[in-house]
Design a protein around this motif. Structure first.
Motif, PDB file in Angstrom:
ATOM      1  N   ALA A 147      37.786  66.864  70.860  1.00  0.00           N
ATOM      2  CA  ALA A 147      36.930  66.927  72.052  1.00  0.00           C
ATOM      3  C   ALA A 147      37.001  68.309  72.699  1.00  0.00           C
ATOM      4  N   ASP A 148      38.158  68.935  72.656  1.00  0.00           N
ATOM      5  CA  ASP A 148      38.285  70.301  73.172  1.00  0.00           C
ATOM      6  C   ASP A 148      37.378  71.268  72.419  1.00  0.00           C
ATOM      7  N   ARG A 149      37.058  70.911  71.171  1.00  0.00           N
ATOM      8  CA  ARG A 149      36.214  71.768  70.334  1.00  0.00           C
ATOM      9  C   ARG A 149      34.765  71.312  70.311  1.00  0.00           C
ATOM     10  N   GLY A 150      34.414  70.395  71.202  1.00  0.00           N
ATOM     11  CA  GLY A 150      33.014  70.013  71.341  1.00  0.00           C
ATOM     12  C   GLY A 150      32.565  68.810  70.553  1.00  0.00           C
ATOM     13  N   TYR A 151      33.510  67.992  70.077  1.00  0.00           N
ATOM     14  CA  TYR A 151      33.162  66.768  69.354  1.00  0.00           C
ATOM     15  C   TYR A 151      33.306  65.557  70.262  1.00  0.00           C
ATOM     16  N   VAL A 152      32.561  64.512  69.939  1.00  0.00           N
ATOM     17  CA  VAL A 152      32.844  63.181  70.470  1.00  0.00           C
ATOM     18  C   VAL A 152      33.662  62.453  69.408  1.00  0.00           C
ATOM     19  N   PHE A 153      34.773  61.857  69.823  1.00  0.00           N
ATOM     20  CA  PHE A 153      35.709  61.205  68.911  1.00  0.00           C
ATOM     21  C   PHE A 153      35.776  59.727  69.257  1.00  0.00           C
ATOM     22  N   VAL A 154      35.481  58.883  68.292  1.00  0.00           N
ATOM     23  CA  VAL A 154      35.424  57.439  68.516  1.00  0.00           C
ATOM     24  C   VAL A 154      36.493  56.755  67.663  1.00  0.00           C
ATOM     25  N   THR A 155      37.393  56.038  68.297  1.00  0.00           N
ATOM     26  CA  THR A 155      38.313  55.167  67.579  1.00  0.00           C
ATOM     27  C   THR A 155      38.359  53.836  68.308  1.00  0.00           C
ATOM     28  N   PHE A 156      39.174  52.898  67.832  1.00  0.00           N
ATOM     29  CA  PHE A 156      39.082  51.554  68.399  1.00  0.00           C
ATOM     30  C   PHE A 156      40.335  50.749  68.090  1.00  0.00           C
ATOM     31  N   SER A 157      40.470  49.641  68.795  1.00  0.00           N
ATOM     32  CA  SER A 157      41.447  48.615  68.440  1.00  0.00           C
ATOM     33  C   SER A 157      40.673  47.367  68.042  1.00  0.00           C
ATOM     34  N   TYR A 158      41.067  46.793  66.905  1.00  0.00           N
ATOM     35  CA  TYR A 158      40.423  45.572  66.421  1.00  0.00           C
ATOM     36  C   TYR A 158      41.506  44.636  65.901  1.00  0.00           C
ATOM     37  N   VAL A 159      41.591  43.455  66.490  1.00  0.00           N
ATOM     38  CA  VAL A 159      42.550  42.445  66.055  1.00  0.00           C
ATOM     39  C   VAL A 159      41.826  41.471  65.134  1.00  0.00           C
ATOM     40  N   GLY A 160      42.314  41.356  63.910  1.00  0.00           N
ATOM     41  CA  GLY A 160      41.697  40.462  62.943  1.00  0.00           C
ATOM     42  C   GLY A 160      42.636  40.207  61.786  1.00  0.00           C
ATOM     43  N   GLU A 161      42.101  39.597  60.720  1.00  0.00           N
ATOM     44  CA  GLU A 161      42.902  39.302  59.536  1.00  0.00           C
ATOM     45  C   GLU A 161      43.224  40.598  58.800  1.00  0.00           C
ATOM     46  N   LEU A 162      44.511  40.816  58.550  1.00  0.00           N
ATOM     47  CA  LEU A 162      44.916  42.008  57.806  1.00  0.00           C
ATOM     48  C   LEU A 162      44.767  41.793  56.306  1.00  0.00           C
ATOM     49  N   ARG A 163      44.902  40.550  55.876  1.00  0.00           N
ATOM     50  CA  ARG A 163      44.645  40.189  54.484  1.00  0.00           C
ATOM     51  C   ARG A 163      43.625  39.069  54.504  1.00  0.00           C
ATOM     52  N   PRO A 164      42.344  39.428  54.479  1.00  0.00           N
ATOM     53  CA  PRO A 164      41.295  38.414  54.592  1.00  0.00           C
ATOM     54  C   PRO A 164      41.505  37.278  53.602  1.00  0.00           C
ATOM     55  N   GLY A 165      41.379  36.059  54.078  1.00  0.00           N
ATOM     56  CA  GLY A 165      41.597  34.905  53.234  1.00  0.00           C
ATOM     57  C   GLY A 165      42.988  34.325  53.355  1.00  0.00           C
ATOM     58  N   GLU A 166      43.881  35.023  54.065  1.00  0.00           N
ATOM     59  CA  GLU A 166      45.234  34.528  54.301  1.00  0.00           C
ATOM     60  C   GLU A 166      45.398  34.292  55.798  1.00  0.00           C
ATOM     61  N   PRO A 167      45.058  33.104  56.279  1.00  0.00           N
ATOM     62  CA  PRO A 167      45.129  32.824  57.713  1.00  0.00           C
ATOM     63  C   PRO A 167      46.540  33.060  58.244  1.00  0.00           C
ATOM     64  N   GLY A 168      46.606  33.611  59.435  1.00  0.00           N
ATOM     65  CA  GLY A 168      47.884  33.836  60.074  1.00  0.00           C
ATOM     66  C   GLY A 168      48.399  35.255  59.937  1.00  0.00           C
ATOM     67  N   VAL A 169      47.837  36.032  59.000  1.00  0.00           N
ATOM     68  CA  VAL A 169      48.251  37.434  58.867  1.00  0.00           C
ATOM     69  C   VAL A 169      47.305  38.253  59.747  1.00  0.00           C
ATOM     70  N   ILE A 170      47.651  38.326  61.019  1.00  0.00           N
ATOM     71  CA  ILE A 170      46.768  38.882  62.032  1.00  0.00           C
ATOM     72  C   ILE A 170      47.401  40.129  62.639  1.00  0.00           C
ATOM     73  N   GLY A 171      46.597  41.140  62.917  1.00  0.00           N
ATOM     74  CA  GLY A 171      47.101  42.341  63.575  1.00  0.00           C
ATOM     75  C   GLY A 171      45.985  43.338  63.781  1.00  0.00           C
ATOM     76  N   LEU A 172      46.358  44.543  64.186  1.00  0.00           N
ATOM     77  CA  LEU A 172      45.392  45.628  64.345  1.00  0.00           C
ATOM     78  C   LEU A 172      45.015  46.182  62.977  1.00  0.00           C
ATOM     79  N   GLY A 173      43.745  46.468  62.791  1.00  0.00           N
ATOM     80  CA  GLY A 173      43.307  47.023  61.511  1.00  0.00           C
ATOM     81  C   GLY A 173      41.958  47.702  61.628  1.00  0.00           C
ATOM     82  N   PRO A 174      41.502  48.311  60.509  1.00  0.00           N
ATOM     83  CA  PRO A 174      40.220  49.016  60.524  1.00  0.00           C
ATOM     84  C   PRO A 174      39.011  48.101  60.408  1.00  0.00           C
ATOM     85  N   GLY A 175      39.224  46.837  60.023  1.00  0.00           N
ATOM     86  CA  GLY A 175      38.112  45.906  59.834  1.00  0.00           C
ATOM     87  C   GLY A 175      37.557  45.993  58.439  1.00  0.00           C
ATOM     88  N   LEU A 176      37.873  45.012  57.586  1.00  0.00           N
ATOM     89  CA  LEU A 176      37.446  45.036  56.191  1.00  0.00           C
ATOM     90  C   LEU A 176      36.749  43.732  55.840  1.00  0.00           C
TER      91      LEU A 176
END
Length: 217
Positions: free
Chosen positions: A79-108
């Motif tokens: 941002a100091d160099r003139g960019y807009v920087f977008v990141t996020f928090s997303y709580v979801g399945e870390l291993r899709p198809g395995e219920p209960g393995v939940i945490g922060l991730g990139p979303g797959l």
């Protein structure tokens, strides 16, 4: 006038997913300037530094169980160099198809990670909705008219870096201009594909060659 880096906070719905794992919370860092307006004093709503715009945009996909605060240093530097920087928090399945393995991730999208689905559509559930949200920000609010959405950079850390490279294709998102990975690896994509993924050595339906997803990426 004093230059400063500020962030907008946005809740973004992810179509096709079930509550409560159907929403991410984005932080949109931007170059701002202190002007002493009432909104600035009362709400912390700092104007964008319009003289430095339009701003190229970096969308940054986080690693597993790594919060947005861990990338503040990168957001500040860009941002100091003139960019807009977008990141996020997303709580979801870390291993899709395995219920209960939940945490922060990139979303797959598990259906796009296996051999039958890979390469036909984005493996990410978050990039498209984030681009849609940026299009809304381009039309209203502090960043209206100041985003260069024709030059979007896609990046990520660890599992998010792997996802960034998987999805850096113009056939998926035609406004991408560059992509990068910070400490990216392929382990999460193999593991997240589920038990039906064929092993690269024995060709059986097992995980003997898969890398485990670490607690921090």
């Amino acid at each position: 006038m004093t230059r400063i880096v500020r962030a907008l906070h946005r809740a973004v719905r992810l179509p096709g997913l079930r509550a409560p794992h159907d929403t991410l919370h984005a932080r949109v860092f931007y170059p701002g300037r202190l002007t002493g307006t009432p909104a600035e004093r009362d709400l912390g709503a700092v104007e964008a530094d319009a003289d430095a715009g339009p701003f190229p945009v970096v969308i940054f996909l986080p690693g597993v169980n790594v919060g947005p605060e861990s990338y503040r240093w990168l957001a500040q530097a860009l941002a100091d160099r003139g960019y807009v920087f977008v990141t996020f928090s997303y709580v979801g399945e870390l291993r899709p198809g395995e219920p209960g393995v939940i945490g922060l991730g990139p979303g797959l999208d598990a259906s796009r990670l296996g051999p039958d689905g890979f390469g036909y559509a984005p493996t990410s559930t978050t990039i498209g909705p984030l681009l849609d949200e940026l299009a809304r920000l381009q039309c209203e609010g502090i960043l209206a008219g100041l985003l260069d959405l024709e030059h979007v950079v896609l990046g990520g850390h660890s599992a998010g870096g792997c996802a960034a490279l998987q999805n850096a294709a113009l056939r998926y998102f035609n406004n991408l201009s560059a992509a990068f990975a910070y400490a990216g690896h392929a382990g999460p994509s193999r593991r997240s594909a589920g038990p039906s993924t064929r092993c690269c050595r024995c060709r059986a339906r097992c995980r003997c060659c898969s890398s485990a997803v670490s607690a921090t990426g």
